[in-house]
Design an enzyme around this catalytic site. Structure first.
Site, PDB file in Angstrom:
ATOM      1  N   SER A 128      28.296  -4.189   5.950  1.00 48.03           N
ATOM      2  CA  SER A 128      27.182  -4.525   5.072  1.00 48.03           C
ATOM      3  C   SER A 128      27.669  -5.231   3.816  1.00 48.03           C
ATOM      4  O   SER A 128      28.785  -4.976   3.340  1.00 48.03           O
ATOM      5  CB  SER A 128      26.435  -3.246   4.675  1.00 48.03           C
ATOM      6  OG  SER A 128      25.523  -3.483   3.622  1.00 48.03           O
ATOM      7  N   TYR A 153      25.911   4.853   1.019  1.00 46.04           N
ATOM      8  CA  TYR A 153      25.766   3.948   2.162  1.00 46.04           C
ATOM      9  C   TYR A 153      26.898   2.929   2.187  1.00 46.04           C
ATOM     10  O   TYR A 153      27.552   2.719   3.213  1.00 46.04           O
ATOM     11  CB  TYR A 153      24.410   3.239   2.092  1.00 46.04           C
ATOM     12  CG  TYR A 153      24.262   2.116   3.091  1.00 46.04           C
ATOM     13  CD1 TYR A 153      24.222   2.381   4.456  1.00 46.04           C
ATOM     14  CD2 TYR A 153      24.178   0.787   2.670  1.00 46.04           C
ATOM     15  CE1 TYR A 153      24.093   1.350   5.386  1.00 46.04           C
ATOM     16  CE2 TYR A 153      24.049  -0.249   3.587  1.00 46.04           C
ATOM     17  CZ  TYR A 153      24.009   0.039   4.939  1.00 46.04           C
ATOM     18  OH  TYR A 153      23.892  -0.983   5.852  1.00 46.04           O
TER      19      TYR A 153
END
Length: 336
Positions: A128, A153
């Site tokens: 990501s 995350y």
């Protein structure tokens, strides 16, 4: 060719599976269809895949279920794995951190073990843009260190890159990580800005605009991203012959390991993005200006030079065309 696509009921996973099926590839999907967002949307994606081809099968398994994941690998005899399943969302990680440990760490370990023990020729996995965290040098480069995540995350995605490298080194497993940048388009996720803003504008509800609108995002259209994923899957990495342990390059290795950014390479200001939605919908947004949220960053901007050099991939969809396609799908799907 048989390919395992994890997260096949998810947004990117569905589109990748569609393309593979259209090219005559047998696809097994793996997804737990959790309720992080609307399960009906996930079921509709699966129905779309099942309607498209009889060569698609969905295994409803949780990534953290080691024996279940092992059974999928044992029975599947896959050539390649495209691992897109994860617990997504920066803000949700502030409220439910254990979901990220279970899915993104334990689950990814189970995928790595499956690949290791079943002769997978190439694992492509989702990282990501969030891994860039506190980095401010633009555009974000895969050759820069990313050691300061600002959300759990992001930390789990950085951990995935480290775990993948370890398996590439120890077991010779070819692995490629893709750092996705704000992917949007038809069948998109309801927790992301393109979906949330469109829904609010069409229903006359206010939009929460964080950091008072002073944000930029490298919005990346799903068809462009899917093309990039499939090109990468065909590029099985080897060791970088010029890799130096004295000055290590984070994007490559002495092991069969690569990292690429996959984004639009053209950041859009948040207020301009809302303006595009207003123009397409023919309505004015009600902006609720708010401070920056914990875990967010002001700007994302992908340097995609390495991916272009390796595969010839470039994005081709403008934000205007991409959002027009998304809003058309949204109106049709939700009768809006």
């Amino acid at each position: 060719m048989r390919v395992l696509v994890t997260g096949a009921a998810g947004f990117i996973g569905m589109h990748v599976a569609q393309r593979l099926l259209a090219e005559g590839v047998q696809v097994v999907g793996l997804d737990n269809l959790n309720d992080y967002y609307d399960v009906a949307l996930k079921n509709a994606r699966v129905a779309e895949l099942e309607q498209q081809s009889g060569d698609f099968y969905l295994a409803r398994i949780d990534l953290a279920d080691a024996s279940g994941v092992e059974a999928v690998f044992r029975d599947g005899r896959f050539d390649r794995v495209i691992h897109l399943a994860a617990q997504a969302g920066v803000r949700y990680s502030l409220e439910n951190p254990r979901a990220y440990v279970d899915s993104n760490l334990v689950g990814f370990c189970n995928i790595l073990e499956g690949c290791r023990h079943h002769g997978i020729e190439h694992l492509v996995y989702a990282s990501s843009s969030s891994v860039y965290g506190a980095n401010t040098r633009m555009p974000f480069s895969v050759h820069d260190n990313v050691d300061h995540p600002v959300s759990l995350y992001a930390a789990t995605k950085k951990s995935n890159e480290l775990m993948a490298h370890t398996y590439a080194h120890l077991y010779g497993l070819p692995v490629t990580g893709l750092r996705f940048f704000t992917v949007y388009g038809p069948w998109g996720r309801p927790d992301m800005a393109p979906f949330k803003f469109t829904r609010a504008v069409l229903s006359g509800e206010p939009i929460d605009v964080y950091n008072y609108g002073n944000m930029r995002r490298d919005f990346s259209y799903i068809d462009d991203v899917t093309e990039g994923v499939l090109r990468v899957a065909e590029q099985i990495p080897g060791a970088n012959p010029s890799f130096s342990t004295d000055a290590p390059d984070p994007a490559s290795s002495f092991a069969p390991y690569r990292l690429y950014n996959i984004g639009n390479n053209s950041p859009v200001a948040l207020n301009d993005f809302i303006g595009v939605i207003e123009k397409i919908c023919g309505r004015t947004a009600q902006r609720n200006l708010m401070p920056m949220q914990p875990g967010d960053v002001e700007q994302t901007y992908a340097d995609i030079g390495d991916l272009y050099q390796a595969t010839g991939w470039r994005p081709t969809t403008t934000i205007e065309d991409g959002m027009a396609s998304f809003i058309k799908w949204y109106r049709d799907f939700y009768n809006a």
